[in-house]
Design a protein around this motif. Structure first.
Motif, PDB file in Angstrom:
ATOM      1  N   TYR A 117      39.500  76.166  54.133  1.00 54.45           N
ATOM      2  CA  TYR A 117      38.099  76.433  53.843  1.00 54.45           C
ATOM      3  C   TYR A 117      37.242  75.779  54.909  1.00 54.45           C
ATOM      4  O   TYR A 117      37.587  74.749  55.483  1.00 54.45           O
ATOM      5  N   ASP A 118      36.084  76.364  55.169  1.00 53.47           N
ATOM      6  CA  ASP A 118      35.166  75.811  56.150  1.00 53.47           C
ATOM      7  C   ASP A 118      34.318  74.717  55.528  1.00 53.47           C
ATOM      8  O   ASP A 118      34.190  74.613  54.316  1.00 53.47           O
ATOM      9  N   ALA A 119      33.692  73.909  56.381  1.00 58.07           N
ATOM     10  CA  ALA A 119      32.780  72.878  55.905  1.00 58.07           C
ATOM     11  C   ALA A 119      31.555  73.529  55.281  1.00 58.07           C
ATOM     12  O   ALA A 119      31.208  74.671  55.562  1.00 58.07           O
ATOM     13  N   VAL A 120      30.880  72.780  54.412  1.00 55.89           N
ATOM     14  CA  VAL A 120      29.688  73.283  53.756  1.00 55.89           C
ATOM     15  C   VAL A 120      28.512  72.407  54.151  1.00 55.89           C
ATOM     16  O   VAL A 120      28.660  71.272  54.568  1.00 55.89           O
ATOM     17  N   ALA A 140      41.335  64.190  50.243  1.00 53.71           N
ATOM     18  CA  ALA A 140      40.327  63.440  50.989  1.00 53.71           C
ATOM     19  C   ALA A 140      39.665  64.317  52.040  1.00 53.71           C
ATOM     20  O   ALA A 140      38.450  64.237  52.259  1.00 53.71           O
ATOM     21  N   TRP A 141      40.456  65.176  52.683  1.00 58.67           N
ATOM     22  CA  TRP A 141      39.902  66.095  53.679  1.00 58.67           C
ATOM     23  C   TRP A 141      38.874  67.021  53.047  1.00 58.67           C
ATOM     24  O   TRP A 141      37.777  67.218  53.571  1.00 58.67           O
ATOM     25  N   ALA A 142      39.212  67.583  51.886  1.00 63.45           N
ATOM     26  CA  ALA A 142      38.292  68.492  51.203  1.00 63.45           C
ATOM     27  C   ALA A 142      37.008  67.785  50.818  1.00 63.45           C
ATOM     28  O   ALA A 142      35.903  68.327  50.975  1.00 63.45           O
ATOM     29  N   GLU A 157      34.911  67.327  53.900  1.00 64.66           N
ATOM     30  CA  GLU A 157      34.290  68.592  54.300  1.00 64.66           C
ATOM     31  C   GLU A 157      33.124  68.963  53.387  1.00 64.66           C
ATOM     32  O   GLU A 157      32.205  69.665  53.798  1.00 64.66           O
ATOM     33  N   ALA A 158      33.171  68.482  52.150  1.00 63.02           N
ATOM     34  CA  ALA A 158      32.078  68.740  51.203  1.00 63.02           C
ATOM     35  C   ALA A 158      30.895  67.810  51.433  1.00 63.02           C
ATOM     36  O   ALA A 158      29.886  67.916  50.732  1.00 63.02           O
ATOM     37  N   GLY A 159      31.004  66.899  52.386  1.00 59.87           N
ATOM     38  CA  GLY A 159      29.910  65.984  52.676  1.00 59.87           C
ATOM     39  C   GLY A 159      29.905  64.742  51.816  1.00 59.87           C
ATOM     40  O   GLY A 159      28.901  64.033  51.746  1.00 59.87           O
ATOM     41  N   VAL A 160      31.034  64.474  51.154  1.00 59.95           N
ATOM     42  CA  VAL A 160      31.132  63.300  50.284  1.00 59.95           C
ATOM     43  C   VAL A 160      31.479  62.081  51.120  1.00 59.95           C
ATOM     44  O   VAL A 160      32.383  62.126  51.960  1.00 59.95           O
ATOM     45  N   ASP A 161      30.760  60.988  50.885  1.00 52.51           N
ATOM     46  CA  ASP A 161      31.037  59.723  51.556  1.00 52.51           C
ATOM     47  C   ASP A 161      32.109  59.000  50.749  1.00 52.51           C
ATOM     48  O   ASP A 161      31.823  58.401  49.711  1.00 52.51           O
ATOM     49  N   PRO A 201      44.743  68.989  45.060  1.00 51.17           N
ATOM     50  CA  PRO A 201      44.463  68.742  46.472  1.00 51.17           C
ATOM     51  C   PRO A 201      43.779  69.878  47.203  1.00 51.17           C
ATOM     52  O   PRO A 201      43.136  69.661  48.226  1.00 51.17           O
ATOM     53  N   MET A 202      43.896  71.089  46.691  1.00 52.50           N
ATOM     54  CA  MET A 202      43.355  72.240  47.405  1.00 52.50           C
ATOM     55  C   MET A 202      42.052  72.758  46.809  1.00 52.50           C
ATOM     56  O   MET A 202      41.630  73.877  47.085  1.00 52.50           O
ATOM     57  N   THR A 203      41.390  71.928  46.013  1.00 49.05           N
ATOM     58  CA  THR A 203      40.075  72.297  45.488  1.00 49.05           C
ATOM     59  C   THR A 203      39.141  72.564  46.660  1.00 49.05           C
ATOM     60  O   THR A 203      38.987  71.718  47.540  1.00 49.05           O
ATOM     61  N   PRO A 204      38.507  73.731  46.725  1.00 44.82           N
ATOM     62  CA  PRO A 204      37.676  74.067  47.887  1.00 44.82           C
ATOM     63  C   PRO A 204      36.490  73.118  48.056  1.00 44.82           C
ATOM     64  O   PRO A 204      35.853  72.735  47.068  1.00 44.82           O
ATOM     65  N   PRO A 205      36.172  72.725  49.290  1.00 40.03           N
ATOM     66  CA  PRO A 205      35.021  71.851  49.528  1.00 40.03           C
ATOM     67  C   PRO A 205      33.724  72.399  48.961  1.00 40.03           C
ATOM     68  O   PRO A 205      32.906  71.639  48.437  1.00 40.03           O
ATOM     69  N   GLU A 206      33.531  73.719  49.065  1.00 40.83           N
ATOM     70  CA  GLU A 206      32.262  74.266  48.566  1.00 40.83           C
ATOM     71  C   GLU A 206      32.137  74.117  47.059  1.00 40.83           C
ATOM     72  O   GLU A 206      31.034  73.952  46.530  1.00 40.83           O
TER      73      GLU A 206
END
Length: 202
Positions: free
Chosen positions: A6-9, A42-44, A47-51, A77-82
């Motif tokens: 998934y792409d970054a949001v 953690a990657w997702a 990518e979702a903008g979470v600190d 683990p594969m929950t989409p960032p968006e």
């Protein structure tokens, strides 16, 4: 290669987050698409903008941030960032706890205790059931109420946590949001090939 297809949001407001490994044994360190589950989660979140914060950070420091707190389960683990980001946004805007859930597809039976054990009863209506997955997002006011003055999370088990939050704040303050299929939770290592096939980025 990124472990998540998934792409970054885009960001809209600061959100703190923790990938909750506690109580999950060694399963978060199994691999999916060549990465550990905890790394993919953690990657997702990133990518979702979470600190992302370390689980050892004092709760007082989390409260002082005055931000929503996104709890992410590495067994999803594969929950989409968006999806993670939308849940965080809803928690902030609506001042409600937001929980990712999936429909229950398995047949569920009631169990009734008897003198020498349990007996299987009637089939439960699946339409009235959901499976808690990830995330659980606490709005800033709930973070302050739960974690302020030496408080702590009621549980790091998300099912128990959601039950405790509904009991404390009422069902209307806890919003259940249907998560996409990629957010399904890994219960055992045998579930990994199914999730890997579902999220194959090729």
């Amino acid at each position: 290669m990124n472990p998540h297809p998934y792409d970054a949001v885009d960001l809209f407001a600061p959100v703190a987050g923790i990938v909750v490994e506690e109580g999950r044994g060694a399963l978060p360190f199994h691999l999916i698409h060549g990465e550990s589950l905890v790394a993919a989660a953690a990657w997702a979140a990133g990518e979702a903008g979470v600190d992302l914060l370390d689980q050892t950070i004092p709760w007082e420091a989390v409260v002082e941030r005055e931000e929503p707190l996104l709890l992410h389960d590495p067994l999803c683990p594969m929950t989409p960032p968006e999806f993670l980001r939308r849940c965080a946004e809803r928690a902030a805007v609506e001042d409600r706890v937001v929980v990712g859930v999936r429909p229950v597809t398995d047949t569920v039976k009631e169990l009734h205790p008897v003198a020498d054990g349990e007996v299987v009863g009637t089939t439960v209506d699946r339409d009235a059931l959901v499976a808690v997955c990830s995330p659980v997002v606490l709005p800033a006011a709930v973070v302050a109420d739960l974690l302020g003055d030496g408080g702590s999370l009621p549980s790091t088990d998300f099912v128990e946590l959601v039950g405790a939050l509904r009991h404390r704040y009422g069902a209307e303050r806890v919003l259940l949001v249907e998560a996409p299929p990629e957010a399904r939770r890994i219960a055992t290592a045998a579930d990994l090939p199914v999730l890997e096939a579902l999220t194959d980025p090729r």
